[in-house]
Design a protein around this motif. Structure first.
Motif, PDB file in Angstrom:
ATOM      1  N   CYS A   1       0.853  -1.198   0.000  1.00  0.00           N
ATOM      2  CA  CYS A   1       0.000   0.000   0.000  1.00  0.00           C
ATOM      3  C   CYS A   1       0.886   1.245   0.000  1.00  0.00           C
ATOM      4  O   CYS A   1       0.606   2.233  -0.689  1.00  0.00           O
ATOM      5  CB  CYS A   1      -0.918   0.015   1.215  1.00  0.00           C
ATOM      6  SG  CYS A   1      -2.210  -1.228   1.128  1.00  0.00           S
TER       7      CYS A   1
ATOM      8  N   ASN B   1       2.332   1.577  -3.453  1.00  0.00           N
ATOM      9  CA  ASN B   1       1.352   1.556  -4.539  1.00  0.00           C
ATOM     10  C   ASN B   1       1.611   0.442  -5.537  1.00  0.00           C
ATOM     11  O   ASN B   1       1.530   0.634  -6.752  1.00  0.00           O
ATOM     12  CB  ASN B   1       1.381   2.880  -5.298  1.00  0.00           C
ATOM     13  CG  ASN B   1       0.255   3.768  -4.857  1.00  0.00           C
ATOM     14  OD1 ASN B   1      -0.886   3.301  -4.747  1.00  0.00           O
ATOM     15  ND2 ASN B   1       0.569   5.009  -4.572  1.00  0.00           N
TER      16      ASN B   1
ATOM     17  N   PHE C   1       0.359  -3.209  -6.688  1.00  0.00           N
ATOM     18  CA  PHE C   1      -0.794  -4.079  -6.436  1.00  0.00           C
ATOM     19  C   PHE C   1      -0.886  -5.242  -7.420  1.00  0.00           C
ATOM     20  O   PHE C   1      -1.964  -5.794  -7.626  1.00  0.00           O
ATOM     21  CB  PHE C   1      -2.088  -3.239  -6.446  1.00  0.00           C
ATOM     22  CG  PHE C   1      -2.059  -2.144  -5.411  1.00  0.00           C
ATOM     23  CD1 PHE C   1      -1.993  -2.460  -4.068  1.00  0.00           C
ATOM     24  CD2 PHE C   1      -2.050  -0.803  -5.783  1.00  0.00           C
ATOM     25  CE1 PHE C   1      -1.929  -1.471  -3.095  1.00  0.00           C
ATOM     26  CE2 PHE C   1      -1.998   0.194  -4.831  1.00  0.00           C
ATOM     27  CZ  PHE C   1      -1.937  -0.140  -3.482  1.00  0.00           C
ATOM     28  N   HIS C   2       0.228  -5.582  -8.024  1.00  0.00           N
ATOM     29  CA  HIS C   2       0.204  -6.719  -8.942  1.00  0.00           C
ATOM     30  C   HIS C   2       1.545  -7.457  -8.913  1.00  0.00           C
ATOM     31  O   HIS C   2       2.600  -6.831  -8.909  1.00  0.00           O
ATOM     32  CB  HIS C   2      -0.084  -6.244 -10.374  1.00  0.00           C
ATOM     33  CG  HIS C   2      -0.194  -7.385 -11.325  1.00  0.00           C
ATOM     34  ND1 HIS C   2      -1.380  -8.064 -11.534  1.00  0.00           N
ATOM     35  CD2 HIS C   2       0.734  -8.009 -12.069  1.00  0.00           C
ATOM     36  CE1 HIS C   2      -1.164  -9.042 -12.391  1.00  0.00           C
ATOM     37  NE2 HIS C   2       0.112  -9.032 -12.732  1.00  0.00           N
TER      38      HIS C   2
ATOM     39  N   GLY D   1      -3.201  -9.211  -6.717  1.00  0.00           N
ATOM     40  CA  GLY D   1      -3.744  -8.551  -7.902  1.00  0.00           C
ATOM     41  C   GLY D   1      -4.651  -9.409  -8.756  1.00  0.00           C
ATOM     42  O   GLY D   1      -5.136  -8.948  -9.790  1.00  0.00           O
TER      43      GLY D   1
ATOM     44  N   PHE E   1      -6.493  -6.223   1.907  1.00  0.00           N
ATOM     45  CA  PHE E   1      -6.025  -4.908   1.436  1.00  0.00           C
ATOM     46  C   PHE E   1      -7.074  -3.836   1.733  1.00  0.00           C
ATOM     47  O   PHE E   1      -6.782  -2.804   2.300  1.00  0.00           O
ATOM     48  CB  PHE E   1      -5.734  -4.941  -0.067  1.00  0.00           C
ATOM     49  CG  PHE E   1      -4.345  -5.406  -0.401  1.00  0.00           C
ATOM     50  CD1 PHE E   1      -3.305  -4.494  -0.562  1.00  0.00           C
ATOM     51  CD2 PHE E   1      -4.061  -6.754  -0.555  1.00  0.00           C
ATOM     52  CE1 PHE E   1      -2.019  -4.910  -0.880  1.00  0.00           C
ATOM     53  CE2 PHE E   1      -2.773  -7.183  -0.872  1.00  0.00           C
ATOM     54  CZ  PHE E   1      -1.757  -6.263  -1.035  1.00  0.00           C
TER      55      PHE E   1
ATOM     56  N   VAL F   1      -7.774  -5.299  -3.578  1.00  0.00           N
ATOM     57  CA  VAL F   1      -6.755  -6.133  -4.247  1.00  0.00           C
ATOM     58  C   VAL F   1      -6.880  -7.565  -3.737  1.00  0.00           C
ATOM     59  O   VAL F   1      -6.739  -7.816  -2.540  1.00  0.00           O
ATOM     60  CB  VAL F   1      -5.326  -5.603  -3.940  1.00  0.00           C
ATOM     61  CG1 VAL F   1      -4.275  -6.499  -4.569  1.00  0.00           C
ATOM     62  CG2 VAL F   1      -5.176  -4.179  -4.428  1.00  0.00           C
TER      63      VAL F   1
END
Ligand code: HAM
Length: 418
Positions: free
Chosen positions: A92, A95, A97-98, A130, A288, A296
């Motif tokens: 987080c 940033n 998220f995958h 993700g 998340f 996520v």
């Protein structure tokens, strides 16, 4: 062993062999992680206590086992009990998220120490974030198959379950509450306490024999799954079958942390007993969001490294292979030979394990070599230095051979391959 120097309860000194195995497991893991495009991250080991408290009051990890204290600025902090939550915090923050990530390092839980259960232990945590596609769950099983096979662990048993969505679980918990309330007077104090705390799902975790009679007859979560969760679970089982990954379905498997949904799993090994899983994990699609991040989906696993080591220590072939190094003691007789000894060390340092012994008498140094079972010893005197050779004594059969400096490297190459 002197009690005076013992480590804290639940902590341990790693022996040289355990440390060697830890290093080896990490190497094997890193190699495979690279092949699988798993990126390694290193979250801090100290974090705000509130971060972990958000994982749920019902779990022991949060309720009883946190190593927390107030730091000098008044902030409540704790040593991390696991990686998933702090990993989510890092993602987080960044940033990101995958992708698939891993953490490898120490965790701390104030648990009752027993075999395979320590207050400080190492975890490998693998987190695929993700995607909520069930094939990501399958990828994790494939990785675990390859990793365990790479370190030579084969005889484990996989247990899987689906605990459905949050809604499914609410309905199930209500039914469990009604069921257990009828038998409460027969259950252990521990289970009664869980009931009081409304930790109905966690009541299924009990290993108490009397509790087990009622747990085994309790309603099963599988009867409460919504269509989607049921279908996803069905697909996972089909794919595992097609991949020939054998598993058992255990409708009582709920896991000790509160963030899971749908798939949960554990791998057990007979050397560890039924209460100590080798590894465990599952899907956590709402963590998340619940901690203020975006929506996520994620699935992951935590592997207990000490538990791997415990199993690996029994693998004699592996231990023999790791111990196959040749040990050499170098004894320079006078100060005039110190640099010659160093020159030999430089020549051989990548081929054998070397101990250059400078102090004490020559016979005391020889005794040390003997006690440590070094296979070879070199006594370096003026003659050897002037002739640019060495006399190598094979301590196993007390034979000696003179080898020139130019041939030395080759000599140990051949010895290694013998
Ligand atoms: P966990 O089941 O609490 O899950 O821990 C994972 C593994 O860590 C256990 O299966 C065990 O091998 C090891 N372990 C736990 N406690 C101890 C201990 N006191 N001593 C030695 N080993 C221990 C988690 O921690 C989740 N974060 C796993 C996860 C990752 N789920 C999704 N992603």
């Amino acid at each position: 062993m002197s009690k005076k120097h013992a480590p804290l309860r639940g902590f341990k000194y790693y022996t040289a062999l355990e440390s060697q195995l830890l290093h080896w497991v990490r190497q094997k893991f890193n190699q495979l992680a690279e092949a699988y495009n798993i990126k390694i991250v290193n979250p801090p080991l100290l974090a705000k206590t509130s971060i972990f408290q958000s994982l749920g009051e019902a779990s022991d990890v949060v309720k009883k086992e946190l190593y927390s204290f107030t730091q000098r600025d008044g902030e409540e902090v704790c040593l991390i009990p696991e990686y998933t939550r702090i990993f989510v915090e890092q993602m987080c923050y960044e940033n990101t998220f995958h992708g698939t990530f891993a953490c490898f390092g120490p965790c701390f839980r104030y648990e009752r120490p027993q075999l395979g259960r320590y207050r400080s232990f190492n975890q490998i945590s693998i987190e695929s974030i993700g995607s909520n596609h069930y094939m990501k769950d399958i990828e994790l099983f494939c990785f675990l198959r390859d990793f365990l096979s790479a370190i030579g662990i084969t005889d484990y048993k996989i247990q899987i379950n689906s605990i459905g969505t949050l809604d499914d679980r609410k309905k199930y918990e209500q039914t469990l509450k009604e069921y257990f309330s009828k038998h409460l007077h027969k259950l252990s104090d521990n289970s009664k306490a869980k009931f009081e705390k409304k930790a109905f799902l966690r009541m299924l975790d009990s290993k108490d024999e009397e509790d087990l009679i009622y747990i085994n007859k309790a309603p099963k979560i599988t009867d409460f799954l919504c269509d989607e969760s049921m279908q996803t679970f069905h697909r996972i089982k089909m794919k595992l079958n097609e991949l020939n990954i054998q598993f058992e379905e255990n409708p009582l498997l709920v896991r000790g942390l509160d963030y899971y949904n749908d798939l949960v799993f554990e791998y057990n090994h007979m050397n560890l007993g039924s209460q100590n899983a080798l590894l465990g994990g599952g899907r956590y699609d709402s963590l998340f969001k619940s901690v203020g991040g975006p929506d996520v989906a994620a699935v992951g696993v935590g592997i207990g490294v000490e538990r791997l080591i415990h199993v690996l220590e029994k693998n004699e072939k592996l231990i023999d292979r790791l111990n196959q190094k040749i040990h050499l003691g170098i004894i320079p007789i006078e100060e005039t030979e110190y640099l010659y000894a160093l020159e030999i060390f430089e020549l051989l340092k990548n081929k054998v394990c070397i101990d250059v012994l400078y102090d004490k008498t020559v016979s005391q140094r020889l005794k040390i070599c003997n006690k440590n079972m070094y296979e070879y010893v070199m006594l370096i005197g003026e003659t050897e230095r002037l002739n640019q050779n060495v006399v190598i004594k094979d301590m196993r059969n007390s034979t000696s051979i003179t080898v020139s400096l130019t041939e030395l490297s080759n000599y140990f190459n051949n010895e290694k391959n013998r």
